[in-house]
Design an enzyme around this catalytic site. Structure first.
Site, short mmCIF file in Angstrom:
data_model
loop_
_atom_site.label_atom_id
_atom_site.label_comp_id
_atom_site.label_asym_id
_atom_site.label_seq_id
_atom_site.Cartn_x
_atom_site.Cartn_y
_atom_site.Cartn_z
CG ASP A 288 35.11 25.00 27.83
OD1 ASP A 288 35.30 25.19 26.61
OD2 ASP A 288 36.03 25.05 28.67
CG ASN B 89 34.61 32.55 22.00
OD1 ASN B 89 33.47 32.25 22.37
ND2 ASN B 89 35.68 32.09 22.63
#
Length: 237
Positions: free
Chosen positions: A17, A65
């Protein structure tokens, strides 16, 4: 500190991330962060292989996503395609076996083809198994596992955890021993919900493109010092 090889985690998972924030901090497009993140991933895969870790699972693209901007999703799909085609020699040189986890059927046809070819070309390598979580969600994996078991006529009255694991995405891998998340957030984000039941966890504020081999090794060292009880009482001295 020298790492005790007998205490190495067999299976490490990483939520990579911070790519977008890394780029934003530098007033660059988010795509630049993803490019840098890919370079980091390549370094960490090799470091894990050199350490002797058996399995490494990377959270590449989640089922959530798809909600991102269409331009960014398109860039990520193209980046995955380019990487799988362009880095095959890297996988071969380092004896890395590629595996995909997630719902492949919802991926673009060219990505499906790339993944299948890459898995076939690396299937005999044994130095490390690299699971690429692409269009992956933990809940989705469990639901697909249930449907898979049902389709094969499993008797649910006699089903146990070990047997059910065979219907999930990576039956050949042991449970995750160590989960690392970069970027500062303290959550699982639907990653490997079944597999991290007793995983040790490390969260770092470091954004993924800045995550160094040295920090990765320090996290492996930290793991080797932890006492894992799996719900049992702490051992008496």
């Amino acid at each position: 500190m020298t790492i005790d090889s007998s205490k190495l985690p067999k299976h490490v998972a990483i939520t990579m991330d911070g790519n977008g924030r890394w780029a934003t901090q530098r007033k660059l497009p988010r795509t630049s962060g993803h490019n840098e993140g890919l370079k980091t991933a390549k370094r960490i895969v090799k470091a894990a292989a050199d350490l002797g870790i058996e399995s490494l699972t990377l959270y590449v693209f989640s089922t959530e996503n798809w909600k991102r901007a269409e331009q960014e999703v398109g860039f990520l799909m193209n980046l995955i395609h380019t990487h799988l085609k362009g880095e095959l020699q890297f996988y071969k040189d380092n004896k890395i076996r590629i595996n995909h986890i997630g719902d492949m059927s919802a991926l673009p046809k060219n990505i499906q083809k790339d993944l299948k070819e890459c898995m076939e070309d690396t299937k005999d390598f044994t130095k490390i198994k690299l699971n690429l979580a692409i269009n992956y969600g933990g809940r989705d994996e469990i639901l697909r596992g249930v449907k898979n078991a049902l389709s094969q006529g499993v008797d649910f009255n006699s089903l146990n955890e070990a047997d059910f694991s065979k219907y999930l995405d990576m039956p050949e891998c042991s449970d995750v021993d160590l989960l690392i998340r970069t970027g500062g957030d303290l959550r699982l984000s639907n990653f490997l919900l079944w597999h991290v039941a007793y995983a040790e966890m490390i969260f770092t504020d470091t954004l993924w493109p800045d995550y160094s081999n040295e920090e990765f090794i320090s996290h492996i060292e930290s793991f080797t010092t932890r006492e894992r009880r799996f719900g049992a009482e702490k051992a008496k001295k």
